[in-house]
Design an enzyme around this catalytic site. Structure first.
Site, PDB file in Angstrom:
ATOM      1  N   LYS A  94      48.391 -23.713  -6.777  1.00 28.48           N
ATOM      2  CA  LYS A  94      48.938 -22.411  -7.187  1.00 28.48           C
ATOM      3  C   LYS A  94      47.810 -21.418  -7.438  1.00 28.48           C
ATOM      4  CE  LYS A  94      52.712 -24.556  -9.798  1.00 28.48           C
ATOM      5  NZ  LYS A  94      53.195 -24.762 -11.166  1.00 28.48           N
ATOM      6  N   ARG A 148      36.738 -35.409  -9.070  1.00 33.78           N
ATOM      7  CA  ARG A 148      36.191 -35.361  -7.707  1.00 33.78           C
ATOM      8  C   ARG A 148      36.660 -34.056  -7.081  1.00 33.78           C
ATOM      9  NH1 ARG A 148      36.143 -39.896  -3.099  1.00 33.78           N
ATOM     10  NH2 ARG A 148      34.488 -40.552  -4.490  1.00 33.78           N
ATOM     11  N   ARG A 201      38.476 -46.181  -3.767  1.00 30.29           N
ATOM     12  CA  ARG A 201      37.633 -46.957  -4.675  1.00 30.29           C
ATOM     13  C   ARG A 201      37.298 -46.253  -5.981  1.00 30.29           C
ATOM     14  NH1 ARG A 201      37.185 -49.170  -0.507  1.00 30.29           N
ATOM     15  NH2 ARG A 201      37.094 -47.050   0.245  1.00 30.29           N
ATOM     16  N   THR A 202      36.733 -45.059  -5.862  1.00 30.35           N
ATOM     17  CA  THR A 202      36.218 -44.422  -7.079  1.00 30.35           C
ATOM     18  C   THR A 202      37.349 -44.172  -8.069  1.00 30.35           C
ATOM     19  OG1 THR A 202      34.532 -43.410  -5.734  1.00 30.35           O
ATOM     20  CG2 THR A 202      34.808 -42.508  -7.930  1.00 30.35           C
ATOM     21  N   HIS A 224      27.004 -38.264  -6.206  1.00 30.93           N
ATOM     22  CA  HIS A 224      28.070 -39.223  -6.523  1.00 30.93           C
ATOM     23  C   HIS A 224      27.489 -40.234  -7.510  1.00 30.93           C
ATOM     24  CE1 HIS A 224      31.479 -41.708  -6.330  1.00 30.93           C
ATOM     25  NE2 HIS A 224      31.652 -41.804  -5.023  1.00 30.93           N
TER      26      HIS A 224
HETATM   27  C1  NCD Z   1      31.925 -42.490  -0.835  1.00 26.18           C
HETATM   28  C2  NCD Z   1      32.203 -41.044  -1.184  1.00 26.18           C
HETATM   29  O1  NCD Z   1      33.312 -40.684  -1.541  1.00 26.18           O
HETATM   30  O2  NCD Z   1      31.249 -40.272  -1.098  1.00 26.18           O
HETATM   31  N1  NCD Z   1      32.979 -43.331  -1.139  1.00 26.18           N
HETATM   32  C3  NCD Z   1      33.059 -43.862  -2.384  1.00 26.18           C
HETATM   33  O3  NCD Z   1      33.212 -43.157  -3.351  1.00 26.18           O
HETATM   34  N2  NCD Z   1      32.907 -45.175  -2.523  1.00 26.18           N
HETATM   35  C4  NCD Z   1      31.445 -42.670   0.538  1.00 26.18           C
HETATM   36  C5  NCD Z   1      32.275 -42.132   1.665  1.00 26.18           C
HETATM   37  O4  NCD Z   1      33.358 -41.573   1.465  1.00 26.18           O
HETATM   38  O5  NCD Z   1      31.835 -42.305   2.788  1.00 26.18           O
END
Ligand code: NCD
Length: 306
Positions: free
Chosen positions: A80, A101, A51-52, A129
């Site tokens: 590396k 991320r 999703r993100t 997040h």
């Molecule tokens: C969440 C995350 O990555 O923290 N997912 C997301 O970004 N929608 C929640 C999860 O992974 O449980």
């Protein structure tokens, strides 16, 4: 130049402006379809994401921009031994804005200190997040009509769930907010959230184990997945993973207006049969995520819309 590390990087007023922009994007998407023409988003994902990552990338493409990046640390020079600090210096030469991320808490912050372009924290370990929180706030504001006067149940892995940590931080700035923290004893919120965020700000909250006990009182229920990847041993995860399962019979205990949110991905914590309940809004939440990320990119890039 601004970065987004935590939802607190925006004041409540700035968040209002951002959500108003997201609303306008939702109403008139064509007005924004060329706003980022010639701009590039670097999407740097050192940890899995559906999703993100896709939501940020879609946001940039919807704005007429383009996207470069990687979706897996193994396919980047991290494998590396390159540091995040070096990677971001290089990416600053290629792109106009970067989303990162990373499994390590604080990695996007390190990147922001070396970067010459805006950095978006797209999730750092069990810490924060913020773009999910912006998504959650827009969803709540749009579907509930307010961000104040809410009793919010947060259920599941409150220890490792970064979405929960960010959301608590963001919501305490609104008036008359009360939390019900629903988790097994092993997965309670970290002490720094309980003491330094909730108690310090005199936010009413209770911690309970049984979801059934509290469902009837909630305005919102925010379900979360047990964060398998942050457990030290598999046995412990297996013991915890099906601790909560929200199903039709439990939904009958809840108020008619109670909304169910979930950052997704879902594993077993919400039975598929709940998806048809009109109070289940987690797939609508995904759509709001694109609008707010579009608004965020425009804001961080300081794009003026004529
Ligand atoms: C969440 C995350 O990555 O923290 N997912 C997301 O970004 N929608 C929640 C999860 O992974 O449980």
């Amino acid at each position: 130049m601004r970065h987004l590390m935590s939802p607190l990087d925006f004041s409540v007023e700035e968040l209002e402006t951002l959500m108003n922009l997201a609303d306008d994007i939702r109403m008139c998407p064509e007005k924004y379809s060329h706003s980022c023409h010639g701009k590039k988003l670097a999407s740097c994902f050192y940890e899995p994401s559906t999703r993100t990552r896709l939501s940020l990338e879609t946001a940039m493409l919807n704005l007429g921009g383009s996207v470069i990046g990687f979706s897996d640390a193994a396919s980047s020079s991290a494998s590396k031994g390159e540091s995040v600090a070096d990677t971001i210096r290089m990416i600053s030469c290629y792109a106009d804005i970067c989303a990162i991320r990373h499994p390590k808490e604080g990695a996007p912050l390190v990147a922001s200190m070396k970067s010459t372009i805006p950095i978006i924290n797209a999730g750092d370990g069990g810490h924060q997040h913020p773009t999910q929180t912006l998504t959650d706030l827009l969803t709540i504001r749009s579907l509930k009509g307010r961000l104040h006067h809410l009793k919010i149940g947060l259920c599941g892995d409150l220890k490792f769930g970064r979405t929960v940590h960010s959301l608590i931080n963001a919501l305490i700035r609104y008036t008359d907010i009360e939390f019900v923290l629903i988790s097994p004893p092993e997965l309670r919120v970290p002490d720094y959230i309980r003491d330094d965020v909730l108690r310090k700000n005199n936010i009413p909250f209770q911690e309970v184990i049984r979801l059934e006990e509290v469902l009837q009182d909630l305005d919102l229920l925010y379900m979360t997945r047990v964060q398998k990847e942050r457990f030290f041993n598999e046995e412990e995860y297996v013991r915890m993973k099906d601790f909560y399962i929200l199903d039709k019979s439990k939904m009958e205990l809840a108020a008619k207006e109670m909304l169910v949110l979930h950052p997704l991905p879902r594993v077993n914590e919400i039975a598929v049969e709940v998806d048809d309940d009109e109070r289940a809004v987690y797939f609508k939440q995904v759509q709001f995520g694109v609008y707010i990320r579009m608004a965020l990119i425009l804001t961080l890039l300081e794009v003026k819309i004529c």
